[in-house]
Design an enzyme around this catalytic site. Structure first.
Site, short mmCIF file in Angstrom:
data_model
loop_
_atom_site.label_atom_id
_atom_site.label_comp_id
_atom_site.label_asym_id
_atom_site.label_seq_id
_atom_site.Cartn_x
_atom_site.Cartn_y
_atom_site.Cartn_z
N ASP A 190 -25.09 48.12 -82.79
CA ASP A 190 -26.45 47.91 -82.27
C ASP A 190 -26.95 49.26 -81.76
OD1 ASP A 190 -28.77 47.32 -80.87
OD2 ASP A 190 -28.05 45.35 -80.23
N ARG A 209 -32.39 51.66 -63.27
CA ARG A 209 -32.17 52.34 -64.53
C ARG A 209 -33.32 53.28 -64.82
NH1 ARG A 209 -31.50 49.19 -70.17
NH2 ARG A 209 -33.64 48.74 -69.59
N TYR A 232 -39.20 49.47 -80.36
CA TYR A 232 -40.17 49.57 -79.26
C TYR A 232 -39.64 50.36 -78.07
CZ TYR A 232 -37.55 45.32 -77.96
OH TYR A 232 -36.57 44.41 -77.70
N LYS A 233 -38.39 50.83 -78.16
CA LYS A 233 -37.82 51.62 -77.06
C LYS A 233 -38.11 53.10 -77.33
CE LYS A 233 -34.70 47.94 -75.84
NZ LYS A 233 -33.44 47.25 -76.09
N PHE A 287 -25.47 43.93 -74.93
CA PHE A 287 -26.69 43.26 -74.47
C PHE A 287 -26.45 41.75 -74.57
CE2 PHE A 287 -31.23 42.05 -75.03
CZ PHE A 287 -31.72 42.65 -73.88
C1 LIG Z 1 -33.40 45.85 -76.36
C2 LIG Z 1 -32.16 45.36 -77.00
C3 LIG Z 1 -32.19 44.22 -77.80
C4 LIG Z 1 -33.46 43.43 -77.97
O1 LIG Z 1 -33.36 42.43 -78.90
P1 LIG Z 1 -34.69 41.71 -79.46
O2 LIG Z 1 -34.14 40.64 -80.29
O3 LIG Z 1 -35.47 42.73 -80.22
O4 LIG Z 1 -35.46 41.21 -78.29
C5 LIG Z 1 -31.01 43.83 -78.42
N1 LIG Z 1 -29.86 44.53 -78.25
C6 LIG Z 1 -29.82 45.64 -77.46
C7 LIG Z 1 -28.54 46.40 -77.30
C8 LIG Z 1 -30.96 46.07 -76.80
O5 LIG Z 1 -30.93 47.14 -76.00
#
Ligand SMILES: *Cc1c(COP(=O)(O)O)cnc(C)c1O
Length: 441
Positions: A226, A401, A251-252, A129
């Site tokens: 992660d 997606r 939140y996912k 990400f």
């Molecule tokens: C959704 C997601 C994030 C989100 O990070 P925030 O700091 O909570 O906004 C980070 N890493 C991955 C791999 C994600 O899918």
């Protein structure tokens, strides 16, 4: 492998056999015709979280006021952390709810690099990400431009303190799977940290956590996973794999609500060796002594910084109930059947319109979402949201997606969603939308 069919009745048959079917009733479904394929970005709202959030606001905030801290608020990050720990194979005392994924990555990765201060290589990949990559770049900028900030002071870097070499492993094929042999050969004795998204956010590829963790450990590297797209969607065994660190979203797939706080995991074996780069009072040994000097709290608690968002955190705690009840094994079983069904429908209905699968075909290395790729992906996404009551999301350059959250999606929903995508293509409904993108895609 199930012998799938494109008939709607077939989808109903799958629903009739679904042991998790009744969990749909545990969620607020805003509109029965909505097909929500975005539970991997923002999970739907569990009814228990809705009810509990009212109680939290009315009773706990409204009436308990400051007394709430002695009625379970103070311990909430550790209590809820341990509940999440149960979903990711972490024994109690290692997982805490805190801050955001990005901030947790900053804390843990900086701490790992300072512990490994004689090594200068960091390995990640182009599948990660972007925020994770930015955080690593920022840490590099901080540690290499201000050598005094390194803690403890670096020993024998041998490179004049010129910063870290951040290696990003690329793809082997059309952006679906990372180049594993490049990854394995990049991990060397000079590697301080390997950090990857366990389930990658675009293609949904799943890394072999045990294999990579073992390999990294053999070379003396630490590993940080992660789990944002893994927690609540695929089984994870952090302790068993001997992982060092993990971070992830709530939140996912955990349905904790927009901006619900994230979690961090630090393996017991290394907790006492680590120092957080942010010394806040929640990570102090005796915060209510109000000492003027910082002494780290024992264990993972030292990675806490300051006051946590209790309304959001406690609401998220309630939201975990349906997942904890269903259990990861049944969730994974249904998720595989769903993504297999979706992959079958993609082949039968969408490939003729120029779509291709942007996710692994083998469910063993695929998380709970599928990317389907089309040059018009962005405008197709717009048409689905605005006219068809189907909500996927779009990830550049061409990924539509589709998330399959097994707790509240039925096989009939999947069938219906694909039927509507097919109609958008047949009627070329996407053509009237501008190429100019909205802010959030
Ligand atoms: C959704 C997601 C994030 C989100 O990070 P925030 O700091 O909570 O906004 C980070 N890493 C991955 C791999 C994600 O899918």
């Amino acid at each position: 492998m199930v012998n799938f069919s494109t008939s709607r009745d077939f989808a109903f048959q799958l629903d009739a056999k679904d042991k998790l079917a009744s969990f749909k009733e545990a969620f607020v479904i805003p509109d029965p015709s909505l097909v929500y394929f975005d539970g991997n970005s923002l999970g739907m709202m569990p009814k228990i979280a809705q009810e509990k959030s009212r109680q939290i606001v009315d009773e706990q905030w409204g009436k308990d006021l400051i007394r709430g801290w002695n009625k379970g608020w103070w311990e909430a990050p550790a209590r809820v952390g341990d509940k999440i720990g149960g979903l990711i194979g972490a024994a109690p005392g290692q997982t805490l709810v805190s801050d955001t994924v990005s901030v947790n990555l900053f804390k843990l990765a900086t701490s790992a690099l300072t512990l490994q201060s004689n090594k200068t290589r960091v390995i990640t990949d182009t599948f990660n990400f972007p925020s994770d990559l930015y955080i690593l770049q920022g840490i590099n900028n901080l540690l290499s431009s201000s050598p005094r900030l390194r803690h403890p002071s670096p020993i024998g870097r041998g490179d004049g303190g010129e910063g870290y070499e951040i290696i990003r492993i690329g793809a082997t094929d059309s952006d679906i799977t990372p180049d594993l042999s490049a990854l394995e050969s990049a991990i060397d004795e000079n590697t301080a940290l390997v950090t990857l998204s366990h389930v990658v956010f675009k293609s949904g590829y799943i890394y072999d956590m045990r294999r990579i963790t073992d390999l990294a450990h053999k070379k003396g590297a630490l590993v940080l996973w992660d789990l944002s797209h893994s927690v609540g969607s695929v089984p994870v065994h952090l302790d068993d794999c001997n992982a060092d660190f993990a971070i992830g979203c709530t939140y996912k797939y955990l349905n904790g609500g927009p901006g619900a706080p994230a979690f961090l995991y630090v393996n017991k074996k290394i907790q006492e060796k680590l120092s957080s780069p942010i010394w806040g009072w929640w990570g102090q040994k005796n915060p209510f002594d109000f000492d003027l000097e910082y002494t780290p709290a024992p264990g993972a608690q030292r990675f806490m910084v300051g006051t946590q968002p209790m309304i959001s955190l406690l609401t998220m705690e309630a939201a975990l109930e349906p997942i904890l009840q269903a259990g990861m094994d049944s969730l994974r079983e249904k998720s595989i059947l769903m993504t297999d069904f979706a992959s079958f429908l993609t082949g039968a209905w969408l490939v003729p319109f120029g779509f291709s699968l942007g996710s692994p075909v083998d469910p063993a290395i695929r998380g709970s979402h599928l990317s389907i790729r089309h040059p018009e992906g962005y405008r197709i996404n717009r048409a689905l949201i605005e006219e068809m009551n189907v909500i996927p999301d779009f990830r550049a350059p061409d990924n539509l997606r589709l998330g399959f959250a097994p707790l509240y999606l039925s096989f009939a929903d999947v069938w219906e969603g694909f039927d509507r995508i097919r109609r958008v293509m047949e009627e070329k409904r996407y053509e009237k939308y501008p190429l100019q993108k909205l802010t959030v895609t």
